[in-house]
Design a protein around this motif. Structure first.
Motif, PDB file in Angstrom:
ATOM      1  N   LEU A  19       0.830  -1.200   0.000  1.00 20.92           N
ATOM      2  CA  LEU A  19       0.000   0.000   0.000  1.00 20.92           C
ATOM      3  C   LEU A  19       0.870   1.257   0.000  1.00 20.92           C
ATOM      4  O   LEU A  19       2.062   1.199   0.269  1.00 20.92           O
ATOM      5  CB  LEU A  19      -0.924   0.006   1.221  1.00 20.92           C
ATOM      6  N   HIS A  20       0.226   2.397  -0.303  1.00 15.14           N
ATOM      7  CA  HIS A  20       0.948   3.665  -0.408  1.00 15.14           C
ATOM      8  C   HIS A  20       0.215   4.758   0.375  1.00 15.14           C
ATOM      9  O   HIS A  20       0.096   5.890  -0.093  1.00 15.14           O
ATOM     10  CB  HIS A  20       1.087   4.058  -1.879  1.00 15.14           C
ATOM     11  N   CYS A  21      -0.281   4.412   1.548  1.00 13.09           N
ATOM     12  CA  CYS A  21      -1.177   5.282   2.306  1.00 13.09           C
ATOM     13  C   CYS A  21      -0.543   6.637   2.641  1.00 13.09           C
ATOM     14  O   CYS A  21       0.587   6.694   3.135  1.00 13.09           O
ATOM     15  CB  CYS A  21      -1.595   4.593   3.596  1.00 13.09           C
ATOM     16  N   PRO A  22      -1.270   7.717   2.416  1.00 10.03           N
ATOM     17  CA  PRO A  22      -0.733   9.049   2.709  1.00 10.03           C
ATOM     18  C   PRO A  22      -0.627   9.346   4.202  1.00 10.03           C
ATOM     19  O   PRO A  22       0.024  10.310   4.587  1.00 10.03           O
ATOM     20  CB  PRO A  22      -1.744   9.990   2.043  1.00 10.03           C
ATOM     21  N   TYR A  23      -1.261   8.515   5.053  1.00  8.69           N
ATOM     22  CA  TYR A  23      -1.204   8.737   6.494  1.00  8.69           C
ATOM     23  C   TYR A  23      -0.167   7.845   7.182  1.00  8.69           C
ATOM     24  O   TYR A  23      -0.116   7.790   8.413  1.00  8.69           O
ATOM     25  CB  TYR A  23      -2.579   8.495   7.131  1.00  8.69           C
ATOM     26  N   CYS A  24       0.674   7.173   6.421  1.00  9.23           N
ATOM     27  CA  CYS A  24       1.662   6.267   6.991  1.00  9.23           C
ATOM     28  C   CYS A  24       2.559   7.013   7.983  1.00  9.23           C
ATOM     29  O   CYS A  24       3.085   8.081   7.682  1.00  9.23           O
ATOM     30  CB  CYS A  24       2.517   5.659   5.873  1.00  9.23           C
TER      31      CYS A  24
END
Length: 354
Positions: A19-24
């Motif tokens: 995944l490439h979640c912006p909230y990581c």
């Protein structure tokens, strides 16, 4: 004051993730595959953790399923007498794989969900993942394991709170954790795009309250308030280096998962120094234990034993000094930094993690 032994360890087996979640909240500079600890090194770390007193091991990442030796590590942790929790995106978690991991000792699974509908969930995840998550939830339930669904809340999915609660009930979750974004790592880069509005937060409270009443005894609904919009900060994991420790993919040992942001601290590595020494004696773990490190207003505040001065990582990121009062606190001389950050900025695009 001599610290008590830790109860839990977050084992970040890898930073690799589909995944490439912006909230990581993982570090901006991720640990590459070639720098990850070997199977034997992870076994040693788990053994040392159990000898130190750890009872709960949370196998996380990144995506822990990316490690081919995950089954072996599960077996080892379970054999040591640890309660093993798998924290996963669900991608790659087939029914057969789940059965095998359960047989080896996984006792609970925490599954991340990005949104209530597939289209929005895939946009937030930066991958076509939603269908796989539904299948993973079914595999977890078929294996007879308790299921926690974790949703990181932000401006782009807060309006789906009711639908997310319905989804958790439909998928057979035992526990639903609705956690507002914490702004560390990549999430800090996306803060303006992720920051929920006051109206969204006000609307969420009655929805959560009603869900808790309706689902009492069936689904535990946990709602983690947004840090920046609260009057007082949350206590830092029962205190810095008090009950939990984190081991990063390369063996770096941290007092909390986000401690890497504090650049003034030197963190020891479990491949170079015994874990017990790190827990009890290292400068990083002792830096913010107790109250001696506190500055005013924390030092003389009646709440210092309640919120423990708030988050050291947040204090560092927002004020440049980890010893300062968490600026979330209305008593902090730096509270204006938080007040400015919560002002909505319209139409800010996500910067996806790559």
């Amino acid at each position: 004051m001599t610290p008590q032994p830790p109860l839990g360890m977050l084992a970040e087996l890898t930073h690799r993730c589909p995944l490439h979640c912006p909230y990581c909240s993982n570090p901006l500079d991720l640990v590459r595959r070639e720098r990850e600890m070997t199977t034997d090194q992870w076994r040693s770390a788990l053994t040392q953790a159990r000898e130190l007193g750890v009872l709960q091991v949370h196998l996380s990442g990144g995506e822990p399923l990316a490690r081919r030796d995950l089954p072996s590590l599960v077996s080892h942790a379970h054999g040591l007498g640890c309660y093993v929790n798998l924290v996963t995106s669900g991608l790659g978690l087939s029914e057969a794989r789940m059965v095998d991991l359960a047989r080896r000792g996984v006792e609970h699974v925490q599954l991340s969900v990005q949104a209530a509908d597939e289209d929005r969930a895939d946009i937030i995840a930066g991958a076509r993942a939603a269908k796989h998550k539904k299948a993973a939830a079914a595999a977890i339930r078929a294996a007879g394991l308790p299921l926690t669904i974790n949703v990181v809340l932000h401006r782009r999915n807060h309006d789906q709170l009711g639908a997310l609660i319905d989804l958790a009930e439909e998928w057979g979750a035992d526990r639903l954790e609705l956690a507002n974004t914490q702004f560390y790592g990549w999430a800090m880069r996306n803060r303006a795009a992720l920051m929920p509005t006051r109206a969204q937060l006000d609307a969420a409270e009655p929805v959560v309250r009603a869900a808790r009443q309706r689902l009492a005894g069936r689904v535990e609904v946990v709602y983690v308030l947004a840090d920046y919009q609260d009057r007082h900060p949350k206590p830092c994991m029962h205190g810095w280096g008090a009950r939990q420790l984190t081991v990063a993919p390369d063996g770096t040992v941290l007092p909390c998962p986000s401690a890497h942001v504090i650049t003034g601290l030197r963190f020891d590595n479990v491949t170079e120094r015994p874990l017990a020494e790190i827990w009890y004696e290292s400068s990083s773990f002792n830096a913010y234990r107790g109250e001696d490190w506190m500055r005013d207003p924390c030092r003389t505040c009646d709440r210092r034993g309640v919120d423990l001065g708030g988050c050291r990582c947040q204090a560092f990121l927002l004020t440049g000094a980890a010893e300062n009062t968490d600026p979330v606190c209305v008593l902090s001389p730096h509270h204006d930094v938080v007040e400015q950050a919560v002002v909505p900025v319209a139409d800010v695009p996500f910067v996806m993690r790559r």
